[in-house]
Design a protein around this motif. Structure first.
Motif, PDB file in Angstrom:
ATOM      1  N   HIS A 202       0.826  -1.214   0.000  1.00 43.92           N
ATOM      2  CA  HIS A 202       0.000   0.000   0.000  1.00 43.92           C
ATOM      3  C   HIS A 202       0.863   1.267   0.000  1.00 43.92           C
ATOM      4  O   HIS A 202       0.384   2.346   0.346  1.00 43.92           O
ATOM      5  CB  HIS A 202      -0.919   0.011   1.228  1.00 43.92           C
ATOM      6  N   TYR A 203       2.158   1.140  -0.346  1.00 40.44           N
ATOM      7  CA  TYR A 203       3.091   2.264  -0.402  1.00 40.44           C
ATOM      8  C   TYR A 203       3.314   2.895   0.979  1.00 40.44           C
ATOM      9  O   TYR A 203       3.553   4.092   1.103  1.00 40.44           O
ATOM     10  CB  TYR A 203       2.609   3.350  -1.376  1.00 40.44           C
ATOM     11  N   GLY A 204       3.221   2.068   2.031  1.00 38.91           N
ATOM     12  CA  GLY A 204       3.461   2.550   3.380  1.00 38.91           C
ATOM     13  C   GLY A 204       4.711   1.922   3.986  1.00 38.91           C
ATOM     14  O   GLY A 204       5.421   1.143   3.342  1.00 38.91           O
ATOM     15  N   LYS A 205       4.969   2.277   5.222  1.00 43.23           N
ATOM     16  CA  LYS A 205       6.084   1.719   5.981  1.00 43.23           C
ATOM     17  C   LYS A 205       5.560   1.241   7.323  1.00 43.23           C
ATOM     18  O   LYS A 205       4.608   1.814   7.861  1.00 43.23           O
ATOM     19  CB  LYS A 205       7.186   2.769   6.191  1.00 43.23           C
ATOM     20  N   ILE A 206       6.199   0.200   7.877  1.00 45.40           N
ATOM     21  CA  ILE A 206       5.805  -0.329   9.178  1.00 45.40           C
ATOM     22  C   ILE A 206       7.068  -0.563  10.000  1.00 45.40           C
ATOM     23  O   ILE A 206       8.093  -0.990   9.460  1.00 45.40           O
ATOM     24  CB  ILE A 206       4.984  -1.633   9.029  1.00 45.40           C
TER      25      ILE A 206
END
Length: 610
Positions: free
Chosen positions: A579-583
């Protein structure tokens, strides 16, 4: 910086302004003085003329009113009038004529106009005085000499108030204006002397003002070269002196700030030089402005040659990023530098630099060699795929065995229940593992397929939490910190639900009695920051990065006891990055763990991809 010449200096401007103000004052005073002087001299001149005209008028009136006999020895009116006008002082009065009421000249003191005696005059001023019986006066300039002449026509009355005639006179005003001219010349000489003295005083005054300014200018030039050792002299306690004090204070502060910045620069330079990871800094357009040695070694280029180039040209993205503005949404990207002889992969992590107004000013790219890590991940992915297929047969066998026990072997009341319970638990755990492994395998092959849609994350997040609220243990409390606002994101709701289920379930599993789980959403302008914080046992700092690895368990014994497979956070990481995010995770041992991830807020680019 070149020295400012005298003709361009502020000192000359002070002098010019000082002189101009003086000239304006002199001009105003001179104009007022000249006008007043001219008025006074004109009035004095006219009063003098009027006095003599009054005396002349009295004598002429007596001559007109005198009874005359036919005695030849008694003078005639014309002779008596001629004698009267001839005796008049002609210092200022240039011409006097006496005209009777028939407009005929009967006497004149001008020897050059004696031929006009006895003739009628046509002068308008004389005719007006006779007709209106009032004094008439005027001023004109002669055509031949250009002299200013004052003329006056005064009626002469008899005792009964009848007009006997008119006295006409001309008086030169040149003596008056000669006096004014002489006074003006004296005034001009005095003005020039005053200007010269004022210019000298102005130079002295300007120097006292500009000298401290010049010293501050030279000190500023010295400061611009990095020398903060000198001070500006303070000559007074006025505004200029206060400015000098402030300048010296500024010099001290700049010296301290410059030393601090230089120290930080040396630290930063040392850190960048000794980092194993490469760092590339760019401006907002993507032009490279800083490269460390590690980045040059990883890319295989001279750092000095990279500076000035375009980031997307330095790192071959292979179409992953086509616009520099996409960097703030890209997170991290694997860049392939492999060739026919060597397999070489580099991970590029992008971060955006904002100014105090929250405007993008540049990007920081950190690159690291992940070749070995990728090889390991590749091997692990292959292992997961093989294990998932290998476990299908044992699971089927175990399920058949359980059915056999159910058909009759359960009659042993001591062994059968324990065996069934253990077998059933292991079967369920292995099934979960297989499902997770299959999902990871699909993710590795990019075949999981995201059903993206526009979603109001606030409402969606509340729905997920509500579902947990219905089944949460009594000793756990869910605390929501969600803004009352609408945040639209572009996501697959089912996949994101799986992420939140994994994260929140882990927080519930590891929360102690009476624990509080904080579920928080923050708007960070370009993306949402979602965090889930528990109050569990926490994770050691050196193990934080490993919690997202497959099969990794921070507490293996407890994880197996709680039914974990070690794949939940790995799956969450894959889905968030899809989803084009970072965790990532934050934790302190004994104080709990926080799992954080980001989701880009919707913009025009995301809507176009729909």
């Amino acid at each position: 910086m070149n020295k400012v010449g005298f003709f361009r200096s502020i000192q000359l401007k002070f002098i010019i302004i000082y002189i101009l103000l003086l000239l304006v004052a002199i001009q105003v005073i001179g104009s007022f003085f000249t006008n007043e002087l001219e008025t006074e001299l004109r009035e004095s001149f006219e009063d003098s003329v009027h006095d003599r005209v009054d005396l002349l008028s009295y004598n002429v009136k007596q001559a007109f009113n005198r009874d005359r006999s036919e005695d030849d020895e008694e003078p005639t009116l014309a002779e008596e009038v001629q004698r009267i006008v001839s005796d008049v002082d002609t210092e200022d009065i240039t011409s006097i004529q006496v005209i009777n009421n028939q407009s005929r000249i009967i006497g004149s003191n001008d020897v050059f106009s004696q031929d006009e005696v006895g003739k009628k005059t046509t002068r308008e001023i004389v005719q007006t005085a006779l007709f209106l019986e009032q004094d008439q006066e005027n001023t004109f300039v002669t055509n031949d000499t250009g002299n200013r002449v004052y003329v006056q026509a005064v009626p002469v009355f008899d005792d009964e108030g009848n007009t006997n005639g008119v006295i006409y006179l001309e008086a030169s005003l040149e003596s008056v204006y000669d006096q004014i001219q002489n006074i003006n010349e004296i005034f001009l000489q005095g003005s020039l002397l005053a200007i010269a003295v004022s210019a000298f005083i102005g130079i002295l005054v300007a120097r006292t003002i500009t000298r401290p300014i010049s010293e501050m200018q030279m000190q500023a030039q010295t400061m611009s070269k990095g020398d903060f050792t000198q001070k500006v002299n303070v000559y007074s306690k006025d505004e200029i002196g206060q400015l000098a004090d402030t300048f010296n204070d500024l010099n001290s502060r700049l010296k301290h700030s410059y030393a601090t910045i230089e120290e930080e620069r040396r630290k930063l330079s040392s850190v960048l030089s000794n980092m194993s990871d490469g760092v590339i800094s760019t401006d907002v357009t993507g032009a490279v402005i800083l490269v460390n040695e590690a980045a040059g070694r990883l890319i295989g280029q001279d750092p000095e040659e990279i500076i000035g180039g375009f980031l997307l040209d330095v790192l071959p993205m292979e179409g992953k990023i086509v616009d520099i503005t996409e960097l703030q949404d890209s997170g991290s990207i694997i860049v392939d530098f492999s060739d026919d002889e060597q397999f070489f992969l580099v991970r590029a992590n992008f971060s955006t630099v904002f100014d105090e107004e929250d405007e993008v000013t540049g990007f920081i790219t950190v690159i690291s060699d992940v070749t070995e890590q990728e090889k390991i991940d590749q091997e692990r992915r292959e292992f997961v795929s093989n294990v998932s297929h290998e476990l299908r047969t044992p699971l089927t066998t175990m399920k058949s065995y359980i059915e056999a026990l159910t058909d009759g072997a359960w009659e042993d009341r001591e062994i059968a229940p324990k065996f069934l319970r253990v077998t059933q638990n292991e079967t369920e755990r292995m099934i979960r593992m297989v499902n997770d492994l299959l999902q990871l395998s699909r993710m590795d092959t990019k075949s999981y397929g995201l059903e993206m849609e526009k979603t109001n994350f606030t409402n969606y997040f509340h729905e997920v939490i509500d579902r947990f609220d219905m089944n949460i243990p009594e000793h756990i409390t869910l605390k929501r910190e969600v803004p009352n606002a609408k945040f639209n994101v572009w996501m697959d709701k089912d996949k994101m639900t799986q992420v939140l289920d994994n994260v929140i379930s882990n927080a519930i599993k590891y929360s102690p009695e009476g624990g509080v789980i904080r579920l928080k959403v923050e708007n960070k302008r370009h993306y949402l920051l979602v965090s889930v914080q528990d109050q569990g046992m926490g994770i050691a700092y050196d193990k934080l990065d490993k919690v997202f690895e497959r099969f990794y368990r921070s507490d293996k014994a407890r994880t197996r006891k709680l039914g974990g497979t070690g794949l939940g956070l790995a799956i969450s990481k894959e889905l968030v990055e899809a989803h084009y995010g970072k965790i990532w995770a934050k934790s302190k041992e004994g104080k709990g763990t926080t799992i954080l991830f980001t989701l880009p807020l919707m913009n025009e680019k995301r809507r176009d991809k729909k």
